[in-house]
Design an enzyme around this catalytic site. Structure first.
Site, PDB file in Angstrom:
ATOM      1  N   ASN A  11       0.631  -1.065  -0.685  1.00  0.00           N
ATOM      2  CA  ASN A  11       0.432  -0.022   0.190  1.00  0.00           C
ATOM      3  C   ASN A  11       0.819   1.260  -0.093  1.00  0.00           C
ATOM      4  O   ASN A  11       1.403   1.665   1.173  1.00  0.00           O
ATOM      5  CB  ASN A  11      -0.845   0.049   1.290  1.00  0.00           C
ATOM      6  N   LYS A  13      -0.237   4.263   0.115  1.00  0.00           N
ATOM      7  CA  LYS A  13      -1.033   5.561   0.246  1.00  0.00           C
ATOM      8  C   LYS A  13      -0.259   6.622  -0.300  1.00  0.00           C
ATOM      9  O   LYS A  13      -0.453   6.860  -1.635  1.00  0.00           O
ATOM     10  CB  LYS A  13       0.103   5.505   1.875  1.00  0.00           C
ATOM     11  N   HIS A  98      -8.968   1.043   5.144  1.00  0.00           N
ATOM     12  CA  HIS A  98      -8.337   0.960   5.888  1.00  0.00           C
ATOM     13  C   HIS A  98      -8.036   2.363   6.778  1.00  0.00           C
ATOM     14  O   HIS A  98      -9.024   3.232   6.430  1.00  0.00           O
ATOM     15  CB  HIS A  98      -7.136   2.176   4.971  1.00  0.00           C
ATOM     16  N   GLU A 100      -6.509   4.609   8.413  1.00  0.00           N
ATOM     17  CA  GLU A 100      -6.145   6.445   7.740  1.00  0.00           C
ATOM     18  C   GLU A 100      -7.858   6.008   7.339  1.00  0.00           C
ATOM     19  O   GLU A 100      -7.934   7.917   7.318  1.00  0.00           O
ATOM     20  CB  GLU A 100      -5.258   6.098   7.129  1.00  0.00           C
ATOM     21  N   GLU A 168      -5.279  -4.746  11.044  1.00  0.00           N
ATOM     22  CA  GLU A 168      -3.992  -3.613  10.683  1.00  0.00           C
ATOM     23  C   GLU A 168      -4.543  -3.020  12.243  1.00  0.00           C
ATOM     24  O   GLU A 168      -5.373  -1.911  12.183  1.00  0.00           O
ATOM     25  CB  GLU A 168      -3.706  -2.810   9.736  1.00  0.00           C
ATOM     26  N   GLY A 174       3.132   2.054  10.944  1.00  0.00           N
ATOM     27  CA  GLY A 174       4.094   3.472  10.452  1.00  0.00           C
ATOM     28  C   GLY A 174       4.899   3.380  11.867  1.00  0.00           C
ATOM     29  O   GLY A 174       5.859   4.477  12.099  1.00  0.00           O
ATOM     30  N   SER A 213       4.021  -2.086  10.437  1.00  0.00           N
ATOM     31  CA  SER A 213       5.701  -1.887  10.295  1.00  0.00           C
ATOM     32  C   SER A 213       6.465  -3.886  10.200  1.00  0.00           C
ATOM     33  O   SER A 213       6.784  -4.040  10.665  1.00  0.00           O
ATOM     34  CB  SER A 213       5.681  -1.660  12.076  1.00  0.00           C
TER      35      SER A 213
HETATM   36  O1  LIG Z   1      -1.734  -0.643   4.934  1.00  0.00           O
HETATM   37  C1  LIG Z   1      -0.312  -0.543   5.775  1.00  0.00           C
HETATM   38  C2  LIG Z   1      -0.192  -0.095   6.905  1.00  0.00           C
HETATM   39  O2  LIG Z   1      -1.144   0.427   6.981  1.00  0.00           O
HETATM   40  C3  LIG Z   1       1.055  -0.251   7.458  1.00  0.00           C
HETATM   41  O3  LIG Z   1       1.742   1.170   7.208  1.00  0.00           O
HETATM   42  P1  LIG Z   1       2.939   0.670   7.532  1.00  0.00           P
HETATM   43  O4  LIG Z   1       3.645  -1.018   7.223  1.00  0.00           O
HETATM   44  O5  LIG Z   1       3.761   1.535   6.734  1.00  0.00           O
HETATM   45  O6  LIG Z   1       3.347  -0.019   9.390  1.00  0.00           O
END
Ligand SMILES: O=C[C@H](O)COP(=O)(O)O
Length: 253
Positions: A11, A13, A98, A100, A168, A174, A213
């Protein structure tokens, strides 16, 4: 041993410009042995890059997906993108709900469910995200929150072939923090049980990803846990070397 094909999904983002195609070219270059080992690979860039990267990855083991879609097929909805438009641009999948988007855009479980119906209408693989906040985990509500999101965000049309759930934990995204293996196993087992109760045999085909993460140095441990059928990777999916290392850990299971 599960018969579900593992999936490593990236992803991106709100990251990526046209120049990011070079990173995807490097991913394509390393993807062959991973795909041969039976691992599905997916990159979900921002909508602006879907058509470009779909063209680039045609004939490769990497599929392209979206990060959101509108529930409706078309119409006067400025700035929104229908699932049919994602398909038209070359997407095979879409991430929905998601955390977010739930936080930034106020998406409720009902909204996520409607979007998942739209994605079904268009024939997209649906990756529905669930996960508790730190406060909810601290209150001992992690399983109940995920159970509620699963019940209310996943539509009745879900099948083993077209539904993926990504667990998640919001606090792990993150941050460099991850749940303990025991905590991941607890949530994934609970999700599998709930899906079995609701969908019967179809639940055996539904892939359950962990996200939050995931990095090359923790991927092998996470991806070898029971009922973990892959990962939804954020930051580490932006670099071909990291994404391929994570996918390689999955291929080595
Ligand atoms: O969609 C992916 C997640 O929000 C994980 O993000 P991350 O791997 O940067 O922690």
């Amino acid at each position: 041993m599960s018969t579900r094909r593992p999936l490593i999904a990236g992803n991106w983002k709100m990251n990526g410009l046209a120049a990011s195609a070079a990173e995807v070219e490097r991913m394509i270059g390393g993807a062959g042995p991973i795909a041969s080992a039976g691992v599905d690979l997916l990159i979900c860039p921002p909508a602006t890059l879907i058509a470009r990267l779909a063209a680039l990855t045609t004939g490769s083991p990497i599929a392209i997906g979206g990060q959101d879609c509108d529930p409706r097929p078309n119409g006067a909805h400025t700035g929104d993108i229908a699932a049919e438009m994602l398909v038209d641009a070359g997407a095979a999948a879409v991430i929905l709900g998601h955390s977010e988007r739930r936080a930034d855009h106020g998406e409720t479980d009902a909204v996520v469910r409607a979007k998942a119906e739209g994605a079904h209408r268009a024939g997209l693989l649906r990756i529905v995200c669930v996960g508790e906040t730190q406060a909810e985990r601290d209150a001992g509500q992690a399983v109940s929150v995920v159970a509620r999101q699963l019940a209310e965000s996943v539509p009745d049309t879900a099948t083993g072939a077209d539904l993926v759930i990504a667990y998640e934990p919001v606090w792990a995204i993150g941050t460099g923090l991850t749940p303990t293996p025991e905590d991941i196993v607890e949530i994934h087992a609970a999700m599998r049980g709930l899906l079995r109760t609701r969908f019967g045999a179809e639940a055996e085909g539904m892939r359950l990803l962990y996200g939050g993460s995931v990095k090359p140095d923790n991927a092998a441990v996470i991806l070898n846990l029971p009922d973990v059928d892959g990962a939804l990777v954020g930051g580490a999916s932006l670099k071909a070397t990291d994404f391929l290392a994570i996918a390689g850990a999955c291929a080595g299971r």
